[in-house]
Scaffold this motif. Structure first.
Motif, PDB file in Angstrom:
ATOM      1  N   CYS A  28       0.855  -1.199   0.000  1.00  0.00           N
ATOM      2  CA  CYS A  28       0.000   0.000   0.000  1.00  0.00           C
ATOM      3  C   CYS A  28       0.884   1.240   0.000  1.00  0.00           C
ATOM      4  O   CYS A  28       1.826   1.326   0.788  1.00  0.00           O
ATOM      5  N   LEU A  30      -0.242   4.243   0.770  1.00  0.00           N
ATOM      6  CA  LEU A  30      -0.769   5.208   1.745  1.00  0.00           C
ATOM      7  C   LEU A  30      -0.364   4.819   3.168  1.00  0.00           C
ATOM      8  O   LEU A  30       0.137   3.719   3.399  1.00  0.00           O
ATOM      9  N   ARG A  31      -0.601   5.731   4.082  1.00  0.00           N
ATOM     10  CA  ARG A  31      -0.321   5.463   5.491  1.00  0.00           C
ATOM     11  C   ARG A  31      -1.430   6.077   6.339  1.00  0.00           C
ATOM     12  O   ARG A  31      -1.218   7.052   7.069  1.00  0.00           O
ATOM     13  N   CYS A  32      -2.629   5.498   6.222  1.00  0.00           N
ATOM     14  CA  CYS A  32      -3.773   6.045   6.954  1.00  0.00           C
ATOM     15  C   CYS A  32      -3.522   5.951   8.459  1.00  0.00           C
ATOM     16  O   CYS A  32      -3.065   4.919   8.955  1.00  0.00           O
ATOM     17  N   CYS A  35      -5.102   2.976  10.041  1.00  0.00           N
ATOM     18  CA  CYS A  35      -4.997   1.721   9.280  1.00  0.00           C
ATOM     19  C   CYS A  35      -5.075   0.498  10.188  1.00  0.00           C
ATOM     20  O   CYS A  35      -4.395   0.416  11.202  1.00  0.00           O
ATOM     21  N   THR A  40       0.110  -5.070   5.846  1.00  0.00           N
ATOM     22  CA  THR A  40      -0.038  -5.192   4.386  1.00  0.00           C
ATOM     23  C   THR A  40       0.761  -4.112   3.645  1.00  0.00           C
ATOM     24  O   THR A  40       0.759  -4.085   2.419  1.00  0.00           O
ATOM     25  N   TRP A  41       1.399  -3.193   4.346  1.00  0.00           N
ATOM     26  CA  TRP A  41       2.008  -2.037   3.684  1.00  0.00           C
ATOM     27  C   TRP A  41       3.143  -2.424   2.724  1.00  0.00           C
ATOM     28  O   TRP A  41       3.233  -1.904   1.620  1.00  0.00           O
ATOM     29  N   GLY A  77      -7.140  -4.986   0.414  1.00  0.00           N
ATOM     30  CA  GLY A  77      -5.699  -4.830   0.631  1.00  0.00           C
ATOM     31  C   GLY A  77      -5.383  -4.511   2.071  1.00  0.00           C
ATOM     32  O   GLY A  77      -6.198  -4.761   2.955  1.00  0.00           O
ATOM     33  N   GLY A  78      -4.217  -3.831   2.167  1.00  0.00           N
ATOM     34  CA  GLY A  78      -3.364  -3.189   1.182  1.00  0.00           C
ATOM     35  C   GLY A  78      -4.154  -2.359   0.162  1.00  0.00           C
ATOM     36  O   GLY A  78      -5.304  -2.047   0.359  1.00  0.00           O
ATOM     37  N   SER A 106      -8.898   2.487  -1.954  1.00  0.00           N
ATOM     38  CA  SER A 106      -8.818   3.890  -1.516  1.00  0.00           C
ATOM     39  C   SER A 106      -8.974   4.842  -2.699  1.00  0.00           C
ATOM     40  O   SER A 106      -9.076   6.052  -2.499  1.00  0.00           O
TER      41      SER A 106
HETATM   42  S1  SF4 Z   1      -4.129  -0.594   3.802  1.00  0.00           S
HETATM   43 FE1  SF4 Z   1      -5.952   0.701   3.555  1.00  0.00          FE
HETATM   44  S2  SF4 Z   1      -6.233   1.716   5.545  1.00  0.00           S
HETATM   45 FE2  SF4 Z   1      -4.118   0.861   5.478  1.00  0.00          FE
HETATM   46  S3  SF4 Z   1      -2.830   2.559   4.762  1.00  0.00           S
HETATM   47 FE3  SF4 Z   1      -3.441   1.377   2.967  1.00  0.00          FE
HETATM   48  S4  SF4 Z   1      -5.315   2.381   2.213  1.00  0.00           S
HETATM   49 FE4  SF4 Z   1      -4.961   3.088   4.307  1.00  0.00          FE
END
Ligand code: SF4
Length: 247
Positions: A28, A30-32, A35, A40-41, A77-78, A106
Motif C-alpha cells: 500500500c 498510503l499510510r492512513c 490503518c 499489508t504495507w 488490501g493493502g 482507496s
Molecule cells: S491498507 Fe488501507 S487503511 Fe491501510 S494505509 Fe493502505 S489504504 Fe490506508
C-alpha cells in the motif's frame, strides 16, 4: 504473473454484496492514521503469498456454492490498485464463470491498468477516508481530489459503488462531517450505498509487533451506540433522496 497476497478469507460477509471470497493484497502506498492492516504495507515480507491468478481462482471456485445470487469475490488490501494487472487477470477468470467481482480500494491510483481493471469489475467499495483535503494530506497520504476523480470514473463507467468511511470518536463523529460526506457523493448516480464503519483498535498489537507508532492509537474505539447515531444522521440525508436506493 505473480500476485503478492497477504491472506484469504473464504466466507466474508462485510466486504460487498452477499457472501464473498476475499483476497487481501500485499502493498500500500498510503499510510492512513487509523490503518487496521499495517502488515499489508510492504510488498515483500516473510509472510507474503506469491500466487498466479489461476491458483487464486481455483480457491475461489471451491467456495462458489456459498456465493448465492449476490456473492462472489472481493479483492481488498493493502491497496488492490497497485497490482491492477494481476487482479484484472483474476477477474477475467471470474467473469468467464459468471462470478461477481468487487474491489475494495482507496481510489488513490488512476492509470491505464486501473481503467482496464474497472472494465471487469462489478462493484467498487470506495473509501472516502476524510472529507477535506488537509486531513487527507495529513492523515492518509493522498488527496480528496484524487479520490473524487476516481469516483467520477466509476460514475462514467456506471459501476455500482459503495462509499465507506471509518468513524473515529473525537475525530470525525460529527454532524458536520456526515453532512460534508453527503455533499461529496449525493449527485453520483453510481453510489448505491454509504457505509459508516466503527473505528477499532484490534490492530494495536500489529503496530507493536512491527515497531511502528499507531497514530490514532490515542482515540477510543467507536461504540455500537455511537456508530448507530452517526448512521441515523446519515439517514436523514439518504432518505430524502428521491427514489433512493440507499440502505
Ligand atoms: S491498507 Fe488501507 S487503511 Fe491501510 S494505509 Fe493502505 S489504504 Fe490506508
Amino acid at each position: 504473473m505473480l500476485g503478492k497476497i497477504h491472506s484469504f478469507q473464504s466466507m466474508g460477509t462485510v466486504d460487498g454484496p452477499g457472501v464473498r471470497f476475499v483476497v487481501f493484497m500485499q502493498g500500500c502506498p498510503l499510510r492512513c492514521a487509523y490503518c487496521h492492516n499495517p502488515d499489508t504495507w510492504e510488498f515483500d515480507t516473510k509472510e507474503t503469498i506469491y500466487a498466479q491468478p489461476e491458483e487464486v481462482f481455483a480457491k475461489i471456485k471451491r467456495c462458489r456454492p456459498y456465493f448465492g445470487k449476490k456473492g462472489g469475490v472481493t479483492v481488498s488490501g493493502g491497496e488492490v490498485l497497485l497490482q491492477a494487472e494481476f487482479v484484472t487477470e483474476l477477474f477475467k477468470l471470474c467473469k468467464e464463470e459468471n462470478i461477481s467481482t468487487c474491489l475494495d480500494t482507496s481510489g488513490c491510483i488512476l492509470n491505464e491498468k486501473v481503467l482496464k481493471l474497472l472494465d471487469v469489475t462489478d462493484t467498487v467499495l470506495l473509501d472516502i477516508k476524510m472529507t477535506d483535503t488537509e486531513s487527507y494530506k495529513e492523515y492518509v497520504g493522498t488527496t480528496l481530489e484524487q479520490v473524487m476523480s476516481f469516483l467520477q470514473v466509476l460514475e462514467n463507467k456506471k459501476i455500482n459503488t459503495w462509499i465507506r468511511q471509518v468513524i473515529v470518536p473525537g475525530f470525525n463523529d460529527s454532524q458536520e462531517n456526515i453532512s460534508k460526506l453527503w455533499e461529496l457523493v449525493k449527485d453520483f448516480k453510481c453510489v448505491k450505498k454509504i457505509e459508516l464503519l466503527p473505528f477499532r483498535k484490534l490492530c494495536s498489537d500489529k503496530y507493536k509487533a512491527l515497531n511502528i507508532e499507531f497514530p490514532f492509537g490515542k482515540y477510543s474505539e467507536c461504540s455500537p451506540e455511537r456508530i448507530e447515531e452517526m448512521r441515523s444522521l446519515l439517514e436523514n440525508y439518504t432518505n430524502k433522496k428521491p427514489n433512493s436506493t440507499f440502505k
